[in-house]
Enzyme design. Structure first.
Site: not given
Lengths: 600, 600
Positions: A439-441
């Site tokens: 997550y978050e890229g």
């Protein structure tokens, strides 16, 4: 399962001797952050995390957060612990002073966050998301919006969320479809569904402030047509009290491999056509606003990786010292040997320890660079630190979280068969850790950010500056003595990193797919150069203190630090020796097989 | 979740062109195993695994096996599928003909096992354990014991288990305390508790034959005083029918991270002082008997690692072709790109694909070597193949299972956020895979077996023979052309492997702890040499068939094979470039920090 114990001495050593926080604390905004205050924060933070947060780790996994008719119920003890967290002021530690925060530097907030999240990752995700909302509001909110939301978000009385993802729009944020229709009163009506919303609904705080990306009618396609909205769970009355419930709800929770206590919500906005949102930062400015939250969030996720490694380390070390099996080679003690004496267990432990310490140093430097980039009086210095922070963010996120998985997996292995049994708790650390590279890229996106944007930024100034500093440092290291092999290895991978970076930049002008193909090994290579430089600094600092007799009772710690650094250089760094070849291999082998022939 | 599809063409290619099964099938015991029969086995095995076993994968995880008052209940559908497995003769495929087995070579059994376990790991563990019991009985049982147990175990009507572990005796088997008291009638009374007994109790078969390690009174300490006993769940009457229930039971099941359908039992023997056991192989000969089962079991666990990688590969490939996000660099197609076109996803997929194929080749060669070592008419040839099998077993087990974890983790990553959600099924593959590096001897123990025993065996003859063969093969490869870089990299790591092996053998005489310290990276290095040699063989075979026009419609597969091999050489093999330094680093850094100072 033993409770988490904050590595306060190690954190203090990094702050003081590896990243030089003292320089930061000389700046005007931090005049009141004394040495004693830093120590008090670390000690109290350690205490709170061990006593209040860590004991909820196992129950959080077992019970999970559950969606009931009247909303999400968090596991036993979570609500009380969160209240205590807020009341003790932990949430506002770095928040702006004008809204009740304590205005401490982010690097100190990073230390506190490390402690809380090592004690309980799922719990700590909630306040982390609130931090992102604070930053977005501070940077882009109107005065009125700040007045309405900041104080409660800074204190943690209200929590915040980030709403980006929709089923068809994950990494590709620009594909989102949630609508925002302008109303005569200046507000918007939000309608749409968002998925993967961490802590999107819960019972720990009285209000939840959702930051939601949506499209206004007629907006351009893709990321250019996205706007950001404040969408509170409860609307706020003129006097600041809570008003009526907004038209939004959690529809369902995901069944996840880990972080069960963190409710991952499918959120529905505007089922009854009456979900009120407030534009923040202007129409079609959503991505810019969201990036404010995202950069911070990426560093925060890197910290979660560090935390998984640290928690895994503590558990594995305890177990390895306690558990006895067989007789270790060369053992002279009576009876069975604790497994810590077996070489393969020792290799696992030292690998976890040394890489965890390297990641910690990288992340704290990243946070320091953010502080310096914000607060240094000299604009040129600020620009350089911002460049450093930009360069380090994908490294903190991707290297930190990859090592969170690798190290928690090694920790499971140290436990042997008991590691696979849920009751021992190490399986939970491993399961919890597996989300972070996603997550978050995803870490693949981080690698593309590094090679596609950060390398070329400001004409390549920032990576050149960092490698130059590393090369200077290596040149000043002694060629003989116990760090000689370390010096040679660091020198080798630094040269590989320079050559790879130059090759990547040359390819940017020719074949961008070559750059993409080489991105992942390049990120690992550069991460180990950054980690290697910081670990070398740590060893030299430790050596200096030992030689000058200023160890102050920390001599054993300092000697252990040097040995750990050497292990990183001699037993971990060689895993990077082939990365240059992988970076510079080009894209042709990646696409040599047609998609349709992959499964033949 | 898509059902598993057996990679029949790939398996056939490995059998025919990489490990040369044809040589084996010329041997006398396999005269009737024709080409058509091999093909039929592979196709029917593939069909059975897809249609009967794979559909139970998810339900097995969700329901798990459960301990009720009257024993362990397996998940819905398991009992029927197991009956079909037995009735279709899959269990006895390699079993001895005189007991109703089909007497096929183990390498073909390996292919069938790969299919079944890729479809459903937890399910397939049950027959795998029965195989071990068959081998132990065949090698060490009396004629009467064989007559009593073999037929039903070979058919699978009865299942078997291995009972080694006790709470204080895990890797250290010699520490076990279960007692076996001799009785006047020649039987023994067994008393004690065993833990981690896979499929120790269940409802899929009418009887369970436990093989239990225990101590007779006055036996020597450690592994020298251990005996092996047959302990059936139901005693067998003279006429072969089931008699009374033996005094044994499953006390509880472990809550595990994965393989939920496989009941991991705490077994209690002799609660009422009346658990009947039958000695097998003589008193104090238990370890020798157990090793018969263990070597086979280690290869089998390696296969499970391969299966996790293969299942992860199939799921990740499907998802990557289906899921669309953003626009890949250089994409010329309309609309969003399937994520398979993004370079970082492509890297993950090609990494999984190439390493999975390398592991498959290693494991099949290992199985072939076992067959040759058993059945070749020439004693000297048998001895050499046994040496090769001994050398390869720790590699199959450790490299196979480490890659099972690494590759299923990459597969989770390909899924992005969906990978962390249990419903997509890839999380289960990852959780299931995590046990394999642990059981049947941790991978650290495998590494010690390789460097401490296998390298020195027969004066180092076997590793020398293998490396020599690899070096000859490299010398015969063309220096130019598309395999030139492959040749260079394989040559480099082969030289590193030779140098490392020689160093390790030299240290065996000086400091055994140096050997232990270098064992884990050496195993990885040698694994990649073996994998690299076999993959090179595969590429050359594919090239030859393409050039001679004998591809028979497999041209796309053959071209994909060559590209996959090259990826292994150019993008995976470089991860081994620093391993030699790690092997030869010695033990001093491992023990530089005192145990008490590790947590400072």
């Amino acid at each position: 399962m033993a409770e988490y114990v904050a590595p306060t001495r190690e954190i203090r050593f990094v702050l003081d001797h590896v990243i030089d926080m003292a320089e930061l604390l000389k700046l005007e905004p931090f005049q009141e952050v004394s040495d004693d205050l830093v120590q008090a924060v670390l000690e109290e933070g350690g205490k709170f995390s061990s006593e209040k947060i860590s004991p909820l780790y196992a129950v959080g996994d077992r019970q999970g957060s559950v969606l009931a008719d009247d909303g999400v119920k968090t596991p036993d003890g979570f609500k009380d612990a969160y209240q205590a967290y807020v009341e003790n002021g932990w949430n506002g530690i770095c928040g702006p002073v004008e809204y009740g925060g304590q205005g401490m530097p982010q690097v100190l907030g990073t230390a506190v966050q490390e402690m809380m999240a090592s004690a309980n990752q799922a719990f700590t995700l909630c306040p982390i998301l609130g931090q992102g909302a604070v930053e977005a509001l501070e940077a882009h909110g109107t005065e009125e919006q700040q007045k309405t939301y900041m104080e409660k978000l800074v204190s943690g009385e209200w929590t915040g969320t980030m709403n980006l993802t929709e089923p068809q729009a994950g990494s590709d944020v620009g594909a989102l479809r949630t609508r925002a229709d302008p109303q005569a009163d200046g507000t918007y009506r939000i309608s749409g569904q968002k998925i993967f919303i961490s802590w999107g609904e819960h019972d720990m705080a009285e209000n939840i402030i959702h930051l939601v990306l949506a499209r206004t009618p007629g907006s351009p396609e893709g990321t250019k047509g996205i706007s950001l909205f404040i969408v509170p769970k409860y609307l706020i009355n003129e006097d600041g009290s809570l008003g009526e419930k907004n038209d939004l709800r959690a529809v369902s929770l995901e069944h996840k491999m880990g972080i069960h206590a963190s409710p991952t919500c499918v959120m529905s906005y505007g089922d009854n056509g009456n979900c009120v949102g407030y534009l923040i930062g202007g129409e079609n400015q959503g991505m810019r606003c969201m990036f404010t939250m995202m950069n911070n969030a990426r560093l925060n996720v890197g910290i979660l990786g560090l935390c998984a490694a640290e928690r895994g380390w503590q558990m594995a070390l305890d177990y390895a010292r306690d558990r006895r099996q067989g007789k270790a080679i060369g053992s002279t003690s009576e009876g069975k040997s604790p497994i810590i004496e077996h070489a393969d267990v020792r290799r696992m432990l030292m690998t976890i320890k040394s890489t965890t310490e390297a990641v910690r140093a990288i992340i704290y430097l990243n946070a320091l660079a953010l502080d310096m980039g914000r607060h240094h009086p000299d604009g040129e210095v600020r620009r350089k630190y911002r460049g450093l922070a930009d360069l380090l963010t994908p490294i903190s996120k991707a290297y930190g979280t990859d090592l969170g998985v690798e190290n928690s997996s090694l920790a499971v292995q140290v436990f042997g068969g008991m590691g696979y049994i849920e009751e021992t708790g190490i399986a939970q650390v491993f399961r919890d850790a597996r989300i972070h590279p996603i997550y978050e890229g995803t870490n693949g996106i981080q690698a593309m950010d590094l090679v596609g944007r950060k390398l070329a930024m400001d004409g390549g100034e920032h990576w050149q500056a960092f490698l130059g500093m590393t090369e200077d440092f290596i040149a000043a290291m002694p060629e003989i003595g116990e760090l000689a092999q370390y010096r040679e290895n660091l020198s080798r991978i630094t040269a590989d990193c320079r050559e790879s970076a130059e090759w990547l930049l040359a390819q940017q002008k020719q074949n961008m797919r070559d750059v993409a193909a080489g991105s992942v090994p390049f990120l690992r290579l550069m991460s180990m150069v950054v980690g290697g430089y910081l670990m070398a600094k740590a060893a030299v600092a430790a050596q200096t203190r030992l030689e000058s007799g200023t160890g102050n009772g920390d001599e054993d710690f300092l000697r252990a630090k040097i040995a750990t650094v050497r292990f990183y250089g001699e037993q971990v760094m060689p895993t990077a020796f082939g990365l240059k070849e992988m970076v510079m291999g080009g894209d042709s082998l990646f696409y040599a097989i047609e998609d349709d022939h992959m499964a033949l």
